[in-house]
Write a protein that holds these residues in place. Sequence first.
Motif, PDB file in Angstrom:
ATOM      1  N   ILE A  28       0.836  -1.199   0.000  1.00 25.76           N
ATOM      2  CA  ILE A  28       0.000   0.000   0.000  1.00 25.76           C
ATOM      3  C   ILE A  28       0.873   1.252   0.000  1.00 25.76           C
ATOM      4  CG2 ILE A  28      -1.676   1.332   1.337  1.00 25.76           C
ATOM      5  CD1 ILE A  28      -2.807  -1.378   2.321  1.00 25.76           C
ATOM      6  N   ALA A  29       1.907   1.257   0.824  1.00 21.48           N
ATOM      7  CA  ALA A  29       2.795   2.417   0.911  1.00 21.48           C
ATOM      8  C   ALA A  29       3.509   2.662  -0.421  1.00 21.48           C
ATOM      9  CB  ALA A  29       3.812   2.216   2.023  1.00 21.48           C
ATOM     10  N   TYR A  30       3.954   1.598  -1.066  1.00 21.96           N
ATOM     11  CA  TYR A  30       4.608   1.734  -2.362  1.00 21.96           C
ATOM     12  C   TYR A  30       3.647   2.340  -3.386  1.00 21.96           C
ATOM     13  CZ  TYR A  30       6.209   0.177  -6.984  1.00 21.96           C
ATOM     14  OH  TYR A  30       6.550   0.114  -8.311  1.00 21.96           O
ATOM     15  N   LEU A  32       1.085   4.232  -2.825  1.00 18.03           N
ATOM     16  CA  LEU A  32       0.840   5.634  -2.473  1.00 18.03           C
ATOM     17  C   LEU A  32       2.007   6.519  -2.895  1.00 18.03           C
ATOM     18  CD1 LEU A  32      -0.693   5.070   1.061  1.00 18.03           C
ATOM     19  CD2 LEU A  32      -1.879   6.203  -0.835  1.00 18.03           C
ATOM     20  N   ALA A  33       3.233   6.101  -2.577  1.00 24.67           N
ATOM     21  CA  ALA A  33       4.412   6.898  -2.925  1.00 24.67           C
ATOM     22  C   ALA A  33       4.580   6.985  -4.438  1.00 24.67           C
ATOM     23  CB  ALA A  33       5.657   6.288  -2.283  1.00 24.67           C
ATOM     24  N   ARG A  34       4.319   5.905  -5.128  1.00 24.12           N
ATOM     25  CA  ARG A  34       4.390   5.876  -6.594  1.00 24.12           C
ATOM     26  C   ARG A  34       3.396   6.860  -7.203  1.00 24.12           C
ATOM     27  NH1 ARG A  34       2.893   0.163  -8.942  1.00 24.12           N
ATOM     28  NH2 ARG A  34       0.820   0.957  -8.406  1.00 24.12           N
ATOM     29  N   GLY A  35       2.283   7.071  -6.504  1.00 25.70           N
ATOM     30  CA  GLY A  35       1.261   7.998  -6.976  1.00 25.70           C
ATOM     31  C   GLY A  35       1.486   9.436  -6.559  1.00 25.70           C
ATOM     32  N   GLY A  36       2.620   9.722  -5.925  1.00 26.28           N
ATOM     33  CA  GLY A  36       2.963  11.099  -5.593  1.00 26.28           C
ATOM     34  C   GLY A  36       2.629  11.535  -4.190  1.00 26.28           C
ATOM     35  N   GLN A  37       2.138  10.639  -3.342  1.00 26.79           N
ATOM     36  CA  GLN A  37       1.840  10.988  -1.949  1.00 26.79           C
ATOM     37  C   GLN A  37       3.119  11.036  -1.119  1.00 26.79           C
ATOM     38  OE1 GLN A  37      -1.642  11.326  -0.545  1.00 26.79           O
ATOM     39  NE2 GLN A  37      -1.808  11.760  -2.742  1.00 26.79           N
ATOM     40  N   ARG A  38       3.127  11.901  -0.118  1.00 29.45           N
ATOM     41  CA  ARG A  38       4.219  11.922   0.865  1.00 29.45           C
ATOM     42  C   ARG A  38       3.878  10.891   1.934  1.00 29.45           C
ATOM     43  NH1 ARG A  38       3.749  17.439   3.224  1.00 29.45           N
ATOM     44  NH2 ARG A  38       1.577  16.982   2.757  1.00 29.45           N
ATOM     45  N   VAL A  39       4.687   9.840   2.042  1.00 31.79           N
ATOM     46  CA  VAL A  39       4.323   8.668   2.837  1.00 31.79           C
ATOM     47  C   VAL A  39       5.458   8.277   3.776  1.00 31.79           C
ATOM     48  CG1 VAL A  39       3.431   6.306   2.768  1.00 31.79           C
ATOM     49  CG2 VAL A  39       3.025   7.846   0.820  1.00 31.79           C
ATOM     50  N   ALA A  40       5.094   7.937   4.999  1.00 29.12           N
ATOM     51  CA  ALA A  40       6.025   7.326   5.949  1.00 29.12           C
ATOM     52  C   ALA A  40       5.473   5.970   6.361  1.00 29.12           C
ATOM     53  CB  ALA A  40       6.237   8.206   7.174  1.00 29.12           C
ATOM     54  N   VAL A  41       6.358   5.018   6.573  1.00 23.05           N
ATOM     55  CA  VAL A  41       5.989   3.703   7.088  1.00 23.05           C
ATOM     56  C   VAL A  41       6.639   3.528   8.453  1.00 23.05           C
ATOM     57  CG1 VAL A  41       6.247   1.207   6.823  1.00 23.05           C
ATOM     58  CG2 VAL A  41       5.679   2.631   4.836  1.00 23.05           C
ATOM     59  N   CYS A  42       5.807   3.359   9.473  1.00 22.37           N
ATOM     60  CA  CYS A  42       6.300   3.041  10.809  1.00 22.37           C
ATOM     61  C   CYS A  42       6.263   1.533  10.974  1.00 22.37           C
ATOM     62  CB  CYS A  42       5.435   3.702  11.880  1.00 22.37           C
ATOM     63  SG  CYS A  42       5.550   5.505  11.911  1.00 22.37           S
ATOM     64  N   ASP A  43       7.419   0.929  11.097  1.00 20.77           N
ATOM     65  CA  ASP A  43       7.514  -0.517  11.202  1.00 20.77           C
ATOM     66  C   ASP A  43       7.948  -0.912  12.607  1.00 20.77           C
ATOM     67  OD1 ASP A  43       7.282  -3.080  10.293  1.00 20.77           O
ATOM     68  OD2 ASP A  43       9.060  -3.054   9.021  1.00 20.77           O
ATOM     69  N   GLY A  44       7.641  -2.145  12.983  1.00 20.86           N
ATOM     70  CA  GLY A  44       8.028  -2.644  14.292  1.00 20.86           C
ATOM     71  C   GLY A  44       9.452  -3.172  14.304  1.00 20.86           C
ATOM     72  N   ALA A  45       9.839  -3.724  15.419  1.00 21.73           N
ATOM     73  CA  ALA A  45      11.171  -4.290  15.550  1.00 21.73           C
ATOM     74  C   ALA A  45      11.226  -5.659  14.880  1.00 21.73           C
ATOM     75  CB  ALA A  45      11.539  -4.408  17.032  1.00 21.73           C
ATOM     76  N   MET A 173       9.679  -4.071  -2.813  1.00 22.69           N
ATOM     77  CA  MET A 173       8.706  -3.017  -2.524  1.00 22.69           C
ATOM     78  C   MET A 173       9.312  -1.950  -1.616  1.00 22.69           C
ATOM     79  SD  MET A 173       4.973  -4.883  -2.209  1.00 22.69           S
ATOM     80  CE  MET A 173       5.394  -5.828  -0.721  1.00 22.69           C
ATOM     81  N   GLN A 174      10.089  -2.379  -0.631  1.00 23.42           N
ATOM     82  CA  GLN A 174      10.697  -1.414   0.281  1.00 23.42           C
ATOM     83  C   GLN A 174      11.671  -0.505  -0.460  1.00 23.42           C
ATOM     84  OE1 GLN A 174      13.877  -1.977   3.676  1.00 23.42           O
ATOM     85  NE2 GLN A 174      11.879  -2.692   4.408  1.00 23.42           N
ATOM     86  N   GLN A 175      12.497  -1.086  -1.326  1.00 25.47           N
ATOM     87  CA  GLN A 175      13.444  -0.269  -2.086  1.00 25.47           C
ATOM     88  C   GLN A 175      12.726   0.674  -3.046  1.00 25.47           C
ATOM     89  OE1 GLN A 175      16.600  -2.461  -3.974  1.00 25.47           O
ATOM     90  NE2 GLN A 175      17.181  -3.545  -2.114  1.00 25.47           N
ATOM     91  N   ALA A 176      11.704   0.169  -3.741  1.00 26.90           N
ATOM     92  CA  ALA A 176      10.966   1.007  -4.686  1.00 26.90           C
ATOM     93  C   ALA A 176      10.233   2.127  -3.957  1.00 26.90           C
ATOM     94  CB  ALA A 176       9.989   0.149  -5.483  1.00 26.90           C
ATOM     95  N   HIS A 348      -3.090  -4.465  -3.913  1.00 23.85           N
ATOM     96  CA  HIS A 348      -2.937  -3.485  -2.837  1.00 23.85           C
ATOM     97  C   HIS A 348      -2.226  -2.235  -3.351  1.00 23.85           C
ATOM     98  CE1 HIS A 348      -3.334  -6.772   0.478  1.00 23.85           C
ATOM     99  NE2 HIS A 348      -4.498  -6.354   0.025  1.00 23.85           N
ATOM    100  N   ALA A 349      -1.176  -2.418  -4.154  1.00 29.25           N
ATOM    101  CA  ALA A 349      -0.439  -1.271  -4.691  1.00 29.25           C
ATOM    102  C   ALA A 349      -1.233  -0.536  -5.762  1.00 29.25           C
ATOM    103  CB  ALA A 349       0.902  -1.737  -5.252  1.00 29.25           C
ATOM    104  N   ASP A 350      -1.906  -1.291  -6.630  1.00 27.88           N
ATOM    105  CA  ASP A 350      -2.563  -0.698  -7.796  1.00 27.88           C
ATOM    106  C   ASP A 350      -3.978  -0.185  -7.527  1.00 27.88           C
ATOM    107  OD1 ASP A 350      -0.289  -1.479  -9.123  1.00 27.88           O
ATOM    108  OD2 ASP A 350      -1.241  -3.046 -10.323  1.00 27.88           O
ATOM    109  N   VAL A 351      -4.686  -0.798  -6.579  1.00 24.54           N
ATOM    110  CA  VAL A 351      -6.106  -0.502  -6.382  1.00 24.54           C
ATOM    111  C   VAL A 351      -6.388   0.107  -5.005  1.00 24.54           C
ATOM    112  CG1 VAL A 351      -8.443  -1.473  -6.410  1.00 24.54           C
ATOM    113  CG2 VAL A 351      -6.691  -2.390  -7.955  1.00 24.54           C
ATOM    114  N   ILE A 352      -5.856  -0.503  -3.954  1.00 23.25           N
ATOM    115  CA  ILE A 352      -6.121   0.008  -2.603  1.00 23.25           C
ATOM    116  C   ILE A 352      -5.464   1.371  -2.395  1.00 23.25           C
ATOM    117  CG2 ILE A 352      -5.734  -0.377  -0.140  1.00 23.25           C
ATOM    118  CD1 ILE A 352      -7.849  -2.198  -1.212  1.00 23.25           C
TER     119      ILE A 352
END
Length: 382
Positions: A28-30, A32-45, A173-176, A348-352
């Motif tokens: 989902i984050a990928y 969003l970012a691909r679509g020009g949104q400013r996005v942060a991902v908060c991940d766990g340990a 996905m993380q790198q992209a 998720h990347a293309d539609v959600i």
Amino acid sequence: MQESTRHNTGRLAFDVVVIGGGLVGMAIAYGLARGGQRVAVCDGADAAYRAARGNFGLVWVQGKGGRCLPYAQWSRESSERWGAFAAQLRRETGVETGFERPGGIELCETVEELEAGQRLLESLRAQDASLDYHVLDCHALKQRIPAASSALAGGLYSPNDGHASPLYTLRAMQQAFQRHGGVYLPSNEVREIRPRASGFEVFAASGVLDAGRVVLAAGLDNLRLAPMVGMHAPITPLRGQIMVTERLAPFLDYPTLVVRQTPEGSVLLGDSAEHAGFDDGQTRAVMADIARRARTAFPVLAHARIVRAWGALRIMTPDGLPVYEESRAHPGAFLAICHSGVTLAAAHADVIAPWIAGGAKPPVLQPFVATRFSNSTDAHHV
């Protein structure tokens, strides 16, 4: 390339903060970012419960949707998008996801299993002809997979199925995501979400983030997070155990539900499901049953060495279907629950992602709301 902005408070501000950096959240984050949104991902340990560790790597459509046809159609749509999705990730990162779509085969040990599976698939095809399948008797199965045991009753083949590497997919996905300006914040557990009139404050280990929208894609941690935005996450952990063999000469060109050979030659053995609470360990009995089914299907595995084995917790709703929902109490907060993170990654990347960015909610997603569990009658009919 999009970047975060900094409010006069000194806090970073984003269009969207995605909570959870696993297969669902990162797809989902990928998008969003691909679509020009400013996005942060908060991940766990790293020690967090991660369903990606227990993912078998299937892009699977066959047999899904027996109680909810849109789930089969949603899975098929994602499977059809996967080729272009994998190609784009490869162009952007150089990472091979290992995606192949040769079709998938469900192996049947008994005639009864074969007939029951055929009835299910026929009922789905009668509703949607694109959910095609073919019945393989033992002889036809051996023609496709010479290494298959003659003791099998046969199999069910669907051209809609494929497979990919969960970990390479997540890495790509993380790198992209970062190449498109996304900000990845590892070991940054979210402690609190506070809805505000103009968005949300996300209190994480690294500090406070301002977000126009938030996406809860944190797997089992959605149980804790969802009430913060007026939502309910109807999920329980379901343990799956997997074993991996040494690298073997190629013998299996098709993914199956119990055995999958990777492009590198190692063989994944799995398909267990246990209600074990939050215990992600391994048990001898389950491992023995996984080994038995694998040997029954493919005698070539009888002397293969197991090099790794592990357990992991998957995320499961009461009816096994996903949840994609926007909070009514706090619009702009979205809940994403799904146990088919590889199958549905492309969708998720293309539609959600475009929906979360402000687009219309796709009609195929209408059944996938948590309110279906408001009473037992609703849950039964989905």
